[in-house]
Design a protein around this motif. Structure first.
Motif, short mmCIF file in Angstrom:
data_model
loop_
_atom_site.label_atom_id
_atom_site.label_comp_id
_atom_site.label_asym_id
_atom_site.label_seq_id
_atom_site.Cartn_x
_atom_site.Cartn_y
_atom_site.Cartn_z
N ALA A 30 9.78 -0.92 -1.45
CA ALA A 30 8.99 0.08 -0.71
C ALA A 30 9.33 1.49 -1.17
N LEU A 59 7.44 -5.47 -1.25
CA LEU A 59 8.08 -4.95 -0.04
C LEU A 59 9.27 -5.82 0.35
N MET A 71 -0.24 0.97 -0.03
CA MET A 71 0.97 0.20 0.21
C MET A 71 1.25 -0.68 -1.00
N HIS A 72 2.44 -1.26 -1.06
CA HIS A 72 2.76 -2.23 -2.10
C HIS A 72 2.43 -3.64 -1.58
N ALA A 121 6.26 -6.66 5.67
CA ALA A 121 7.32 -6.18 4.78
C ALA A 121 8.31 -7.27 4.43
N ASP A 160 4.47 3.82 0.86
CA ASP A 160 4.35 2.86 1.95
C ASP A 160 4.56 3.52 3.31
#
Length: 236
Positions: free
Chosen positions: A127, A122, A116-117, A186, A131
């Motif tokens: 994203a 995000l 994931m970032h 997020a 993700d």
């Protein structure tokens, strides 16, 4: 801890030295994962294990990403070996063989886990497909873990079945609590306790793996010597 007995009451063959070594890899895998979690948390400045998820230790741009990935390689390898050991030691007991196959599949997924970032990225709309796949892989892994515990509990002795049921309940409750804050990640909003709930989930699974390995290692063979000889002859 009581010795293991399977529900079908069939005779249990003794474990070979190799099978015992394979099963010990399950205990080692949990030790490696826990050590990786502790080490990366200590090295990640300003990281909070209480309010941040484990996935953030390996997020794109995280200072501990390379270290986490390098430590997960031996973890996944040990889990593959352990899954194979469960399958081999349970030869002839279908449900326990399935547990081994599921554990192998879950470990193989780990080799391809998309990162994931970081939260800031995000929240800024950064994203990517990685993700999305990270979430998909997480759901798949959770599903496989639940399957493994369910089949394991149905395969082994009464005390282990009760313990597995308790583990499943804990996974569901802690999973629901951690999912509440999932959408806030997020948006880079505060997620108090999400790290605790997620680590409870991971911890109970790690403990289940250790207990399963110990239970299998401590089982007492019940197959008569004559039948053992016939079994070995059939394998030649």
């Amino acid at each position: 801890m009581r010795s293991l007995s399977l529900y079908d009451n069939k005779a249990l063959p003794p474990l070979s030295l190799m099978q015992k070594m394979l099963l010990c890899c399950g205990i080692l895998s949990s030790v490696v994962y826990i050590a990786a979690n502790v080490i990366c948390v200590l090295l990640y400045k300003n990281y909070s294990p209480v309010s941040q998820t484990v996935s953030e230790l390996s997020a794109i741009g995280a200072p501990t990403r390379k270290l986490w990935v390098s430590l997960m390689v031996p973890y996944s390898l040990l889990m593959v070996v352990f899954g194979w050991g469960v399958r081999q030691s349970a030869r002839g007991y279908r449900r326990l063989e399935i547990v081994g196959i599921i554990l192998i599949a879950n470990a193989v997924i780990g080799f391809f886990w998309p990162p994931m970032h970081q939260r800031e990225v995000l929240a800024a709309g950064g994203a990517t497909l990685s993700d999305t796949l990270h979430i998909v892989f997480t759901i798949a892994a959770v599903f496989l873990i639940i399957l493994a515990i369910a089949f394991g509990g149905a395969s082994l002795s009464g005390w282990f079945r009760i313990y597995s049921a308790g583990t499943l309940v804990t996974l569901v409750v802690a999973g629901l609590l951690s999912s509440i804050g999932g959408s806030k990640i997020a948006a880079n909003l505060p997620t108090p306790w999400i790290g605790i709930w997620e680590r409870i989930n991971i911890g109970v699974f790690m403990l289940w793996i250790i207990i399963l390995a110990v239970a299998l290692l401590r089982r007492k063979p019940t197959m008569p010597p004559g039948e053992i000889g016939n079994m070995l002859s059939d394998c030649e």
